[in-house]
Write a protein that holds these residues in place. Sequence first.
Motif, PDB file in Angstrom:
ATOM      1  N   SER A 199       0.826  -1.197   0.000  1.00 37.32           N
ATOM      2  CA  SER A 199       0.000   0.000   0.000  1.00 37.32           C
ATOM      3  C   SER A 199       0.866   1.254   0.000  1.00 37.32           C
ATOM      4  CB  SER A 199      -0.907   0.000   1.230  1.00 37.32           C
ATOM      5  OG  SER A 199      -0.117   0.024   2.406  1.00 37.32           O
ATOM      6  N   HIS A 200       0.241   2.428  -0.189  1.00 37.40           N
ATOM      7  CA  HIS A 200       0.969   3.699  -0.155  1.00 37.40           C
ATOM      8  C   HIS A 200       0.394   4.574   0.950  1.00 37.40           C
ATOM      9  CE1 HIS A 200      -2.627   4.964  -2.347  1.00 37.40           C
ATOM     10  NE2 HIS A 200      -2.320   6.196  -1.992  1.00 37.40           N
ATOM     11  N   THR A 201       1.126   5.617   1.287  1.00 38.77           N
ATOM     12  CA  THR A 201       0.659   6.551   2.312  1.00 38.77           C
ATOM     13  C   THR A 201       1.119   7.951   1.941  1.00 38.77           C
ATOM     14  OG1 THR A 201       0.531   6.972   4.696  1.00 38.77           O
ATOM     15  CG2 THR A 201       2.679   6.380   3.820  1.00 38.77           C
ATOM     16  N   THR A 202       0.437   8.973   2.500  1.00 38.41           N
ATOM     17  CA  THR A 202       0.724  10.368   2.178  1.00 38.41           C
ATOM     18  C   THR A 202       0.788  11.190   3.454  1.00 38.41           C
ATOM     19  OG1 THR A 202      -0.393  10.189   0.026  1.00 38.41           O
ATOM     20  CG2 THR A 202      -0.051  12.409   0.913  1.00 38.41           C
ATOM     21  N   PHE A 203       1.766  12.092   3.524  1.00 37.73           N
ATOM     22  CA  PHE A 203       1.910  13.022   4.643  1.00 37.73           C
ATOM     23  C   PHE A 203       1.703  14.445   4.135  1.00 37.73           C
ATOM     24  CE2 PHE A 203       4.648   9.430   5.821  1.00 37.73           C
ATOM     25  CZ  PHE A 203       4.174   9.156   7.094  1.00 37.73           C
ATOM     26  N   ARG A 204       1.083  15.284   4.980  1.00 45.38           N
ATOM     27  CA  ARG A 204       0.976  16.704   4.693  1.00 45.38           C
ATOM     28  C   ARG A 204       2.114  17.434   5.413  1.00 45.38           C
ATOM     29  NH1 ARG A 204      -1.626  18.654   0.664  1.00 45.38           N
ATOM     30  NH2 ARG A 204      -2.381  20.494   1.796  1.00 45.38           N
TER      31      ARG A 204
END
Length: 400
Positions: A199-204
């Motif tokens: 899976s992938h993930t995103t940070f702000r």
Amino acid sequence: MRTLLTILLMIGGLTALAGPRATPADCTGAAVAGSYIPLSYCLEDMPQGDSLQLMIEHAFGLQILHSVPVENRAVFMLPLSLSRKAGVLSVQLLSRGQSLHHRTLRILPDTSHRGALEAYAGPKHLITDHEDHTMVVVSLLDSMDNPYPPGALVNYLLMAKGEVQSGERPTGVLHSYMRMKAPVKAGYGSITIRADTVSHTTFRVNFYANDPEDFRIMAEREHGYADDKQLISLTTDMLQDRHGNVVGNGTIVHFLITNSEGARTMAVGRATEGRAEVKMPAPAYPTTWQIRAEVPYYATSSEDLTLDFKASLTGYPLHYTPVTRRLTIGPVRGFTGHYLADATPVKVRVLTQDDTVRLDTELRDGLATIQIPAEISSWRAEAEIATVIETFNPQAKNER
């Protein structure tokens, strides 16, 4: 004949000393985590009814499994507590305390199914201009939380204000990492991490302006008189770094004011939408202000600002009534013809040949009145309002 018998007895004795033997029947040194893993052995010369023990050394300690051979074959089933964890096992087959076989079993992560991605990025508040960076650390895990083997590729992508950074890093023993630099423009951005089959993930991430550059200051006022009432607005122009990023709200600015007499005053403002402002009351007497401003330790105003203040009061009459011995001061009018405010201090000094008597008072409706003591026969008076001094000498009949 006797020699042949001796040889046969020796062969039988050696065979008895050799005892039972075991060889792996599964012929594997590795297995994939996630399911029951059988370990089987082929046995030779195993006494009927003897039990076997499989001693397993692993990262958490030691575990012993038991089995009874059937038709010269023994099978042990690794429990899930061991088969679900990737790592290296030391396996030894024992019979009556004697080692029959020793081998190493490597359990590998299950990368055939979609795994998980655990990541950390920090700090998430950065200074622009490519001087600051956030560290992104990533671990790839299978469905049983086993780290992927070294060499798994991880893709990194940062997007902010039209600027894109990307890169690919392999995992090491446990993780992969990449330093991602802040862009030159302030604002918001995102960091996306992705890996194949995972899976992938995103940070702000937030990006803030760098140190501000020197700036200009301005003043706004209604008139140039020292009336002690007017509020003078001192403001900066836009506070920015060298790339035009506006400083954050709340940035402190010191406004430093020095008057003609060398007295210093400091007012503190805070930036709002890039500008800082303070309001200062006009002085009560003629003077000149030299004004500069600074963002402490970072930037200063490029030029000092000069403000001149003229006297708001040029003079006023004094009237003495001998019968009542009252000295009336005023009416006292300012530069627009209005009465000076009530409670404006009036300093009065009555001077005799031997002494000086202070009879201070305040204005009311533009006037002030004092009573000259009866015991004073020869005298003159000085009145001071906002540094403007007027005198009265009854002996010289200098009534104004």
